[in-house]
Design a protein around this motif. Sequence first.
Motif, PDB file in Angstrom:
ATOM      1  N   LEU A 250       1.400   6.543  -7.005  1.00  0.00           N
ATOM      2  CA  LEU A 250       0.297   7.407  -7.432  1.00  0.00           C
ATOM      3  C   LEU A 250       0.628   8.884  -7.230  1.00  0.00           C
ATOM      4  O   LEU A 250       0.194   9.733  -8.012  1.00  0.00           O
ATOM      5  CB  LEU A 250      -0.990   7.037  -6.690  1.00  0.00           C
ATOM      6  N   ALA A 251       1.394   9.198  -6.203  1.00  0.00           N
ATOM      7  CA  ALA A 251       1.783  10.586  -5.965  1.00  0.00           C
ATOM      8  C   ALA A 251       2.783  11.066  -7.023  1.00  0.00           C
ATOM      9  O   ALA A 251       2.849  12.254  -7.323  1.00  0.00           O
ATOM     10  CB  ALA A 251       2.382  10.731  -4.573  1.00  0.00           C
TER      11      ALA A 251
ATOM     12  N   ASN B 284       0.834  -1.207   0.000  1.00  0.00           N
ATOM     13  CA  ASN B 284       0.000   0.000   0.000  1.00  0.00           C
ATOM     14  C   ASN B 284       0.869   1.256   0.000  1.00  0.00           C
ATOM     15  O   ASN B 284       0.558   2.230  -0.688  1.00  0.00           O
ATOM     16  CB  ASN B 284      -0.955   0.002   1.192  1.00  0.00           C
ATOM     17  N   GLY B 285       1.957   1.246   0.769  1.00  0.00           N
ATOM     18  CA  GLY B 285       2.873   2.397   0.781  1.00  0.00           C
ATOM     19  C   GLY B 285       3.515   2.621  -0.573  1.00  0.00           C
ATOM     20  O   GLY B 285       3.659   3.762  -1.029  1.00  0.00           O
TER      21      GLY B 285
ATOM     22  N   VAL C 115       0.920   4.173  -2.852  1.00  0.00           N
ATOM     23  CA  VAL C 115       0.704   5.593  -2.533  1.00  0.00           C
ATOM     24  C   VAL C 115       1.831   6.435  -3.130  1.00  0.00           C
ATOM     25  O   VAL C 115       1.582   7.480  -3.751  1.00  0.00           O
ATOM     26  CB  VAL C 115       0.605   5.806  -1.004  1.00  0.00           C
ATOM     27  N   GLN C 116       3.072   5.977  -2.971  1.00  0.00           N
ATOM     28  CA  GLN C 116       4.215   6.714  -3.537  1.00  0.00           C
ATOM     29  C   GLN C 116       4.122   6.782  -5.055  1.00  0.00           C
ATOM     30  O   GLN C 116       4.363   7.832  -5.653  1.00  0.00           O
ATOM     31  CB  GLN C 116       5.533   6.041  -3.136  1.00  0.00           C
TER      32      GLN C 116
END
Length: 96
Positions: free
Chosen positions: A65-66, A58-59, A62-63
């Motif tokens: 997608l950012a 998940n981390g 998130v990275q």
Amino acid sequence: MVNNYKRFIEKAKSTASEFISSRSEERDEGIIELNPQYYVELKAIADMQHTTVQAIVNGIIVQYLASVPYESTPISVDQKEDNPLLYLDGICKLED
């Protein structure tokens, strides 16, 4: 009366079966498969860090997608007039 009861039971079984199968299909949509070797490596890292593979993945997501530029579909003036909150959303994005 027994026939009505049997029909009711069969209908209940059928409905329950359909519900269960549709629920499992919904769960499948949120599941991804990892390369087994990557899973083993991530599991070792997760164990060392006292976390889970899911938390690590998940981390990473998130990275990613950012870092990827995402252009949303432009909102037309008609849509904004129909829903004034879309104007507010546009104003908030300008300030970011």
